[in-house]
Design a protein around this motif. Structure first.
Motif, PDB file in Angstrom:
ATOM      1  N   ALA A 139     -38.598  16.086  -8.383  1.00  0.00           N
ATOM      2  CA  ALA A 139     -38.442  16.699  -6.800  1.00  0.00           C
ATOM      3  C   ALA A 139     -39.602  16.079  -5.800  1.00  0.00           C
ATOM      4  N   ASP A 140     -40.155  15.554  -6.336  1.00  0.00           N
ATOM      5  CA  ASP A 140     -41.496  14.959  -4.728  1.00  0.00           C
ATOM      6  C   ASP A 140     -40.314  14.141  -4.179  1.00  0.00           C
ATOM      7  N   MET A 141     -39.580  13.299  -4.191  1.00  0.00           N
ATOM      8  CA  MET A 141     -39.067  12.303  -3.994  1.00  0.00           C
ATOM      9  C   MET A 141     -38.021  13.645  -3.062  1.00  0.00           C
ATOM     10  N   TYR A 142     -37.261  13.870  -3.217  1.00  0.00           N
ATOM     11  CA  TYR A 142     -36.620  14.667  -1.831  1.00  0.00           C
ATOM     12  C   TYR A 142     -37.205  15.719  -1.220  1.00  0.00           C
ATOM     13  N   GLN A 143     -38.331  16.410  -1.862  1.00  0.00           N
ATOM     14  CA  GLN A 143     -39.272  17.376  -0.712  1.00  0.00           C
ATOM     15  C   GLN A 143     -39.204  16.207  -0.126  1.00  0.00           C
ATOM     16  N   LEU A 144     -40.197  14.724  -0.367  1.00  0.00           N
ATOM     17  CA  LEU A 144     -40.329  14.584   0.924  1.00  0.00           C
ATOM     18  C   LEU A 144     -38.991  13.918   1.553  1.00  0.00           C
ATOM     19  N   TRP A 145     -38.597  13.782   1.888  1.00  0.00           N
ATOM     20  CA  TRP A 145     -36.922  13.250   2.402  1.00  0.00           C
ATOM     21  C   TRP A 145     -36.595  14.324   3.299  1.00  0.00           C
ATOM     22  N   GLN A 146     -37.070  15.789   2.537  1.00  0.00           N
ATOM     23  CA  GLN A 146     -36.125  16.980   3.138  1.00  0.00           C
ATOM     24  C   GLN A 146     -37.528  17.652   4.430  1.00  0.00           C
ATOM     25  N   LYS A 147     -38.389  17.528   4.157  1.00  0.00           N
ATOM     26  CA  LYS A 147     -39.444  17.231   5.045  1.00  0.00           C
ATOM     27  C   LYS A 147     -39.257  16.250   6.345  1.00  0.00           C
ATOM     28  N   GLN A 148     -38.989  14.988   6.011  1.00  0.00           N
ATOM     29  CA  GLN A 148     -38.432  14.202   7.261  1.00  0.00           C
ATOM     30  C   GLN A 148     -36.932  14.186   7.918  1.00  0.00           C
ATOM     31  N   HIS A 149     -36.646  15.170   7.374  1.00  0.00           N
ATOM     32  CA  HIS A 149     -34.841  15.812   7.701  1.00  0.00           C
ATOM     33  C   HIS A 149     -34.315  16.879   7.971  1.00  0.00           C
ATOM     34  N   GLU A 150     -35.668  18.118   8.299  1.00  0.00           N
ATOM     35  CA  GLU A 150     -35.271  19.183   7.822  1.00  0.00           C
ATOM     36  C   GLU A 150     -33.644  19.939   8.281  1.00  0.00           C
ATOM     37  N   LYS A 151     -32.976  19.207   9.606  1.00  0.00           N
ATOM     38  CA  LYS A 151     -31.919  19.867  10.082  1.00  0.00           C
ATOM     39  C   LYS A 151     -30.881  19.938   9.007  1.00  0.00           C
ATOM     40  N   GLU A 152     -30.861  17.960   8.653  1.00  0.00           N
ATOM     41  CA  GLU A 152     -29.711  17.723   7.358  1.00  0.00           C
ATOM     42  C   GLU A 152     -30.284  18.227   6.143  1.00  0.00           C
ATOM     43  N   ALA A 153     -31.286  18.440   5.493  1.00  0.00           N
ATOM     44  CA  ALA A 153     -31.849  19.113   4.403  1.00  0.00           C
ATOM     45  C   ALA A 153     -31.572  20.036   4.074  1.00  0.00           C
ATOM     46  N   ALA A 154     -31.888  21.367   5.195  1.00  0.00           N
ATOM     47  CA  ALA A 154     -31.598  22.912   5.261  1.00  0.00           C
ATOM     48  C   ALA A 154     -29.382  22.980   5.612  1.00  0.00           C
ATOM     49  N   ASP A 155     -28.910  22.321   6.640  1.00  0.00           N
ATOM     50  CA  ASP A 155     -27.504  21.872   6.410  1.00  0.00           C
ATOM     51  C   ASP A 155     -26.793  22.085   4.925  1.00  0.00           C
ATOM     52  N   PHE A 156     -27.072  20.862   4.338  1.00  0.00           N
ATOM     53  CA  PHE A 156     -26.725  20.756   3.162  1.00  0.00           C
ATOM     54  C   PHE A 156     -27.271  22.070   2.100  1.00  0.00           C
ATOM     55  N   THR A 157     -28.383  22.504   2.068  1.00  0.00           N
ATOM     56  CA  THR A 157     -28.560  23.469   1.311  1.00  0.00           C
ATOM     57  C   THR A 157     -28.127  24.874   1.746  1.00  0.00           C
ATOM     58  N   ALA A 158     -27.592  25.347   2.508  1.00  0.00           N
ATOM     59  CA  ALA A 158     -26.833  26.191   3.553  1.00  0.00           C
ATOM     60  C   ALA A 158     -25.613  25.515   2.475  1.00  0.00           C
ATOM     61  N   PHE A 159     -25.176  24.509   2.994  1.00  0.00           N
ATOM     62  CA  PHE A 159     -23.310  24.518   2.009  1.00  0.00           C
ATOM     63  C   PHE A 159     -23.572  24.624   0.665  1.00  0.00           C
ATOM     64  N   GLN A 160     -24.567  24.156  -0.223  1.00  0.00           N
ATOM     65  CA  GLN A 160     -24.095  23.494  -1.821  1.00  0.00           C
ATOM     66  C   GLN A 160     -24.049  25.235  -2.057  1.00  0.00           C
ATOM     67  N   GLN A 161     -25.107  26.297  -1.395  1.00  0.00           N
ATOM     68  CA  GLN A 161     -25.295  27.832  -2.097  1.00  0.00           C
ATOM     69  C   GLN A 161     -23.984  28.394  -1.654  1.00  0.00           C
ATOM     70  N   SER A 162     -23.426  27.595  -0.674  1.00  0.00           N
ATOM     71  CA  SER A 162     -22.340  29.238  -0.318  1.00  0.00           C
ATOM     72  C   SER A 162     -20.907  28.261  -1.180  1.00  0.00           C
ATOM     73  N   ARG A 163     -20.666  27.148  -1.648  1.00  0.00           N
ATOM     74  CA  ARG A 163     -19.722  26.741  -1.910  1.00  0.00           C
ATOM     75  C   ARG A 163     -20.185  26.954  -3.420  1.00  0.00           C
ATOM     76  N   VAL A 164     -18.014  26.506  -3.988  1.00  0.00           N
ATOM     77  CA  VAL A 164     -18.575  26.357  -6.168  1.00  0.00           C
ATOM     78  C   VAL A 164     -17.020  25.269  -5.593  1.00  0.00           C
ATOM     79  N   PHE A 165     -18.165  23.598  -6.255  1.00  0.00           N
ATOM     80  CA  PHE A 165     -17.785  23.044  -6.816  1.00  0.00           C
ATOM     81  C   PHE A 165     -16.019  23.602  -8.119  1.00  0.00           C
TER      82      PHE A 165
END
Length: 335
Positions: free
Chosen positions: A298-324
């Motif tokens: 989890a630490d590795m992904y969290q570090l990447w999220q801090k460095q790419h906040e907009k892209e990470a937020a967009d992906f999180t919003a997408f992931q929470q809104s869809r059903v695969f």
């Protein structure tokens, strides 16, 4: 004092049950079950069954709570009655199978699953359970046969992908390990099993993306025409790769692969996972998706999220809104 309190609680439940409907008693039992009070949940279910002895849901709940409290005799009794019910579903066979496994009644369990699969030939959960039964008996060739059938017949059920991905990784079948592993993580994104697959997925990709391994996989007898097409395209893609094995390098390889696949092979082999990846590329969230996919810690992904906040937020919003969801008819893993 504890004994007196227990008697008082049972008396209260009895008095209350006399005033409750069957559905109310069942809901009370389920609340008790969630609290871990298996004994009193059983009392409520048995009282409800006296009023409605053919109720399928009550049979299922009683079988399950008996299994959880390790009263296997009662679980088996309820389970056998459950599978004989005219409206019994695949889950009924699954529940009784769990009891057979817990008591090492493997012969009876195998017979049960075969009966269940004749009745429900597209049940992913029964193929998965049958495969796990073979695995318990160390018959792994039979186990993977069942998991593959489960993927083919019920592509939306995640359990078969989980077991198949780990099986193929252990047997160095990297192409199937990475495809099944990624499909599983999209179907079952946040469970305890997710970490098991993430722990092997990046290693599987690194093991696969060497010229000698790609060629070896292409030449393997078990490789299907679809897998061979994927491997051919990956071989071409790797010709311009830095080959560092980093997540960033893997993102570049996978991005180029999707671009070429969509131009050359997508019509022959429509594959929802690749369509999903293409969509993420177009939405500029493919990087976030890959870091989520390949970051086993989890630490590795969290570090990447801090460095790419907009892209990470967009992906999180997408992931929470869809059903695969996977469509039927995209099983290309038979020769």
């Amino acid at each position: 004092m504890k004994y007196i309190l227990t008697l008082f609680l049972l008396a209260a439940l009895t008095a209350n049950a006399q005033q409750q409907s069957v559905s109310e008693m069942q809901q009370t039992a389920r609340t008790l079950l969630q609290k871990g009070d298996f004994d009193n949940a059983t009392v409520m279910l048995e009282r409800a069954r006296k009023q409605d002895p053919t109720n399928l849901e009550l049979m299922r709940d009683l079988s399950y709570v008996s299994y959880l409290k390790r009263d296997f005799a009662k679980a088996m009794e309820a389970g056998k009655e459950l599978v004989e019910h005219p409206n019994a579903d695949a889950q009924a066979f699954q529940l009784l199978g769990l009891t057979y496994k817990a008591t090492a009644a493997y012969k009876e369990c195998g017979k049960l699953y075969r009966t269940g699969l004749r009745k429900f030939p597209n049940s992913g959960v029964l193929y998965n359970e049958y495969g796990e039964l073979f695995a318990l008996e160390n018959e792994l060739d039979e186990a993977i046969t069942q998991w593959e059938k489960g993927i083919e017949n019920d592509p939306t059920y995640s359990g078969n992908y989980y077991n198949a991905a780990l099986y193929h990784a252990r047997n160095n079948n990297w192409i199937r390990a990475v495809l099944y592993g990624e499909l599983f993580l999209n179907l079952e994104s946040y469970t305890a099993r997710t970490q098991d697959v993430k722990n092997q997925l990046l290693t599987a990709w690194r093991n696969m993306l060497t010229p000698s391994t790609l060629q070896q996989l292409k030449n393997a007898k078990a490789t299907s025409a679809f897998e061979r097409a994927v491997l051919d395209q990956l071989s071409k893609t790797m010709q311009g790769s830095k080959g560092t094995g980093s997540i960033d390098d893997l993102i570049a390889v996978r991005t180029k692969f999707i671009e070429e696949w969509m131009k050359n092979d997508a019509k022959t082999y429509p594959f929802h996972l690749f369509n999903h990846q293409q969509y993420l590329i177009k939405q500029n969230t493919f990087g976030a998706y890959n870091y989520w996919l390949f970051s086993s810690g989890a630490d590795m992904y969290q570090l990447w999220q801090k460095q790419h906040e907009k892209e990470a937020a967009d992906f999180t919003a997408f992931q929470q809104s869809r059903v695969f969801k996977l469509p039927a008819g995209e099983y290309y893993f038979s020769k």
